[in-house]
Design a protein around this motif. Structure first.
Motif, short mmCIF file in Angstrom:
data_model
loop_
_atom_site.label_atom_id
_atom_site.label_comp_id
_atom_site.label_asym_id
_atom_site.label_seq_id
_atom_site.Cartn_x
_atom_site.Cartn_y
_atom_site.Cartn_z
N LEU A 144 14.07 5.40 -5.59
CA LEU A 144 13.22 5.54 -4.40
C LEU A 144 13.75 4.73 -3.21
N ARG A 145 14.75 3.90 -3.44
CA ARG A 145 15.28 3.04 -2.38
C ARG A 145 15.69 3.89 -1.18
N ASP A 146 15.32 3.41 0.01
CA ASP A 146 15.62 4.06 1.29
C ASP A 146 14.91 5.41 1.45
N GLN A 147 13.86 5.64 0.68
CA GLN A 147 13.07 6.86 0.81
C GLN A 147 11.72 6.51 1.44
N GLY B 30 -5.62 -1.26 -5.69
CA GLY B 30 -5.31 -0.82 -7.05
C GLY B 30 -3.89 -0.36 -7.27
N ILE B 31 -3.74 0.71 -8.02
CA ILE B 31 -2.42 1.24 -8.38
C ILE B 31 -1.67 1.69 -7.13
N GLY B 32 -2.36 2.31 -6.19
CA GLY B 32 -1.70 2.76 -4.96
C GLY B 32 -1.07 1.61 -4.21
N LEU B 33 -1.79 0.51 -4.05
CA LEU B 33 -1.25 -0.66 -3.37
C LEU B 33 -0.11 -1.28 -4.17
N ALA B 34 -0.25 -1.33 -5.47
CA ALA B 34 0.81 -1.89 -6.31
C ALA B 34 2.10 -1.09 -6.16
N MET B 35 2.00 0.22 -6.07
CA MET B 35 3.19 1.05 -5.87
C MET B 35 3.79 0.81 -4.48
N ALA B 36 2.94 0.57 -3.50
CA ALA B 36 3.41 0.35 -2.13
C ALA B 36 4.21 -0.93 -2.00
N ILE B 37 3.96 -1.89 -2.87
CA ILE B 37 4.62 -3.18 -2.79
C ILE B 37 6.06 -3.11 -3.28
N ALA B 38 6.46 -2.01 -3.92
CA ALA B 38 7.82 -1.87 -4.43
C ALA B 38 8.83 -2.12 -3.31
N LYS B 39 9.78 -2.95 -3.58
CA LYS B 39 10.76 -3.34 -2.56
C LYS B 39 11.73 -2.21 -2.25
N GLY B 40 12.10 -2.12 -0.97
CA GLY B 40 13.09 -1.15 -0.55
C GLY B 40 12.54 0.24 -0.29
N VAL B 41 11.23 0.40 -0.39
CA VAL B 41 10.61 1.70 -0.20
C VAL B 41 9.74 1.65 1.04
N SER B 42 9.94 2.61 1.95
CA SER B 42 9.06 2.74 3.11
C SER B 42 7.87 3.58 2.69
N VAL B 43 6.67 3.13 3.02
CA VAL B 43 5.48 3.85 2.56
C VAL B 43 4.58 4.25 3.71
N VAL B 44 3.86 5.34 3.48
CA VAL B 44 2.77 5.77 4.33
C VAL B 44 1.54 5.69 3.45
N LEU B 45 0.60 4.82 3.82
CA LEU B 45 -0.61 4.66 3.02
C LEU B 45 -1.75 5.49 3.59
N LEU B 46 -2.46 6.16 2.73
CA LEU B 46 -3.65 6.92 3.10
C LEU B 46 -4.83 6.37 2.33
N GLY B 47 -5.96 6.26 2.99
CA GLY B 47 -7.16 5.78 2.32
C GLY B 47 -8.37 6.03 3.19
N ARG B 48 -9.53 5.84 2.63
CA ARG B 48 -10.77 6.12 3.36
C ARG B 48 -11.30 4.92 4.12
N ALA B 49 -10.95 3.71 3.69
CA ALA B 49 -11.52 2.50 4.29
C ALA B 49 -10.48 1.85 5.21
#
Length: 62
Positions: free
Chosen positions: A12-15, A25-44
């Motif tokens: 996933l690096r550079d993706q 929860g699990i979504g945030l834990a996955m977002a913390i992975a190093k080297g990955v750019s993330v777009v977070l979606l949520g209701r709050a």
């Protein structure tokens, strides 16, 4: 025996990864992975803003 799916963070690096439920929860834990750019979606919005603060000083909400 059930097969376990493991995420290879190197693949996933550079993706850019879109994560629903990314403010906790699990979504945030996955977002913390190093080297990955993330777009977070949520209701709050408040929780998404907190997640951005945890991830990186350049993160922001829209």
């Amino acid at each position: 025996m059930a097969q376990q799916n493991k995420v290879d963070h190197e693949s996933l690096r550079d993706q850019v990864v879109v994560i629903t439920g990314g403010s906790s929860g699990i979504g945030l834990a996955m977002a913390i992975a190093k080297g990955v750019s993330v777009v977070l979606l949520g209701r709050a919005l408040e929780r998404l803003e907190q997640a951005c603060q945890e991830l990186d000083s350049t993160a922001s909400t829209v």
